[in-house]
Motif scaffolding. Sequence first.
Motif, short mmCIF file in Angstrom:
data_model
loop_
_atom_site.label_atom_id
_atom_site.label_comp_id
_atom_site.label_asym_id
_atom_site.label_seq_id
_atom_site.Cartn_x
_atom_site.Cartn_y
_atom_site.Cartn_z
N GLU A 1 16.04 20.36 19.30
CA GLU A 1 15.14 19.55 18.46
C GLU A 1 14.26 20.44 17.59
O GLU A 1 14.08 20.18 16.40
CB GLU A 1 14.30 18.62 19.32
CG GLU A 1 15.11 17.49 19.96
CD GLU A 1 15.97 16.71 18.97
OE1 GLU A 1 15.46 16.31 17.90
OE2 GLU A 1 17.16 16.52 19.26
N THR A 2 13.70 21.49 18.17
CA THR A 2 12.87 22.42 17.39
C THR A 2 13.72 23.12 16.34
O THR A 2 13.32 23.23 15.18
CB THR A 2 12.20 23.45 18.32
OG1 THR A 2 11.37 22.75 19.23
CG2 THR A 2 11.37 24.45 17.52
N ALA A 3 14.89 23.59 16.74
CA ALA A 3 15.77 24.32 15.82
C ALA A 3 16.20 23.46 14.64
O ALA A 3 16.30 23.95 13.51
CB ALA A 3 16.98 24.86 16.58
N LEU A 4 16.44 22.18 14.87
CA LEU A 4 16.84 21.30 13.78
C LEU A 4 15.75 21.22 12.71
O LEU A 4 16.05 21.01 11.53
CB LEU A 4 17.16 19.90 14.31
CG LEU A 4 18.51 19.75 15.00
CD1 LEU A 4 18.59 18.43 15.76
CD2 LEU A 4 19.66 19.89 14.02
N GLY A 5 14.51 21.42 13.10
CA GLY A 5 13.41 21.42 12.14
C GLY A 5 13.24 22.73 11.40
O GLY A 5 12.48 22.82 10.44
N GLU A 6 13.95 23.77 11.83
CA GLU A 6 13.81 25.11 11.24
C GLU A 6 14.96 25.47 10.30
O GLU A 6 15.00 26.59 9.79
CB GLU A 6 13.74 26.16 12.36
CG GLU A 6 12.53 25.99 13.25
CD GLU A 6 12.57 26.90 14.47
OE1 GLU A 6 13.60 27.56 14.72
OE2 GLU A 6 11.56 26.95 15.19
N ARG B 1 21.26 20.79 8.68
CA ARG B 1 20.87 19.78 9.66
C ARG B 1 21.82 18.58 9.58
O ARG B 1 22.31 18.09 10.59
CB ARG B 1 19.42 19.34 9.43
CG ARG B 1 18.87 18.40 10.46
CD ARG B 1 17.37 18.12 10.33
NE ARG B 1 16.84 18.12 8.98
CZ ARG B 1 16.16 19.13 8.40
NH1 ARG B 1 15.93 20.23 9.07
NH2 ARG B 1 15.71 19.02 7.16
N GLU B 2 22.11 18.13 8.36
CA GLU B 2 23.05 17.01 8.19
C GLU B 2 24.43 17.37 8.74
O GLU B 2 25.08 16.54 9.38
CB GLU B 2 23.14 16.62 6.72
CG GLU B 2 21.91 15.92 6.21
CD GLU B 2 21.95 15.67 4.70
OE1 GLU B 2 22.97 15.99 4.05
OE2 GLU B 2 20.94 15.16 4.16
N GLN B 3 24.86 18.61 8.49
CA GLN B 3 26.16 19.05 9.01
C GLN B 3 26.15 19.07 10.53
O GLN B 3 27.09 18.60 11.17
CB GLN B 3 26.50 20.43 8.47
CG GLN B 3 27.87 20.91 8.89
CD GLN B 3 28.21 22.28 8.31
OE1 GLN B 3 27.42 22.91 7.62
NE2 GLN B 3 29.41 22.74 8.60
N ALA B 4 25.09 19.58 11.12
CA ALA B 4 25.00 19.66 12.59
C ALA B 4 25.00 18.27 13.21
O ALA B 4 25.65 18.03 14.23
CB ALA B 4 23.75 20.43 13.00
N LEU B 5 24.29 17.36 12.60
CA LEU B 5 24.16 16.01 13.16
C LEU B 5 25.44 15.20 13.02
O LEU B 5 25.58 14.15 13.67
CB LEU B 5 22.97 15.28 12.54
CG LEU B 5 21.61 15.87 12.92
CD1 LEU B 5 20.49 15.18 12.15
CD2 LEU B 5 21.38 15.81 14.43
N ARG B 6 26.38 15.66 12.21
CA ARG B 6 27.68 14.98 12.12
C ARG B 6 28.54 15.23 13.36
O ARG B 6 29.50 14.50 13.61
CB ARG B 6 28.43 15.41 10.86
CG ARG B 6 27.91 14.74 9.60
CD ARG B 6 28.87 14.87 8.44
NE ARG B 6 29.02 16.22 7.94
CZ ARG B 6 28.30 16.76 6.96
NH1 ARG B 6 27.36 16.05 6.37
NH2 ARG B 6 28.51 18.00 6.59
N PHE B 7 28.20 16.28 14.12
CA PHE B 7 28.94 16.51 15.36
C PHE B 7 28.62 15.37 16.33
O PHE B 7 27.46 14.99 16.50
CB PHE B 7 28.56 17.85 16.01
CG PHE B 7 29.20 19.03 15.34
CD1 PHE B 7 30.43 19.51 15.79
CD2 PHE B 7 28.60 19.66 14.27
CE1 PHE B 7 31.03 20.60 15.17
CE2 PHE B 7 29.19 20.75 13.65
CZ PHE B 7 30.41 21.22 14.10
N ARG B 8 29.64 14.87 16.97
CA ARG B 8 29.47 13.72 17.86
C ARG B 8 28.69 14.09 19.12
O ARG B 8 27.90 13.29 19.62
CB ARG B 8 30.85 13.20 18.23
CG ARG B 8 30.82 11.97 19.07
CD ARG B 8 32.20 11.42 19.26
NE ARG B 8 32.14 10.16 19.98
CZ ARG B 8 33.18 9.47 20.31
NH1 ARG B 8 34.38 9.89 19.99
NH2 ARG B 8 33.05 8.35 20.96
#
Length: 189
Positions: A14-19, A25-32
Amino acid sequence: MIYIDEKLFELDLETALGEISEQRREQALRFRYEQGRRECVAAYLLLKRGLREEFGITENPVFHYGEHGKPFIVGHPDICFNLSHCREAAACAIGRRPVGIDVESIGRYKESVARYAMNDREMALIQAAERPEVMFTRLWTMKEARQKLTGEGISNNMKDLLVQDDHIKYTTVERLERGYVYTIAEFLT
């Protein structure tokens, strides 16, 4: 320079997604699954670290992509990099010359997959190896790193990728105790 992160489960996602950049971030969140998100974010964080340590760049890199999907950093066309990740590790190669890196988990050896991707000489190496799954992973990472180096994208003829590669240097590291192999591919000078 090569950067490796073997502590993906220690990442505060969660912290890393903000950094990281909105793009990543959009690419990472596409992972299921969370594991894929961790891997994607960890690889990007390695790039950020490398950019800071090697080039003094502190802003989040934003990518554009070449014809076959090879990324480059907007505003820094002189910096070459490549990212890869698997369950056990994330990897980043960065420098002033083109580079490809691939990291893969050592899995069960499947001869049908090997026969699709490997030529006769490579199959002989796999079959003669004490641990065929390690030799297969080694050769696979070489092929993937080569494709990422050249920016050619996925090839329909995986069998011939390493044939007559006298203009490419491969460095392979087997981290057997951690369950993965990685290869760096670079053009010879």
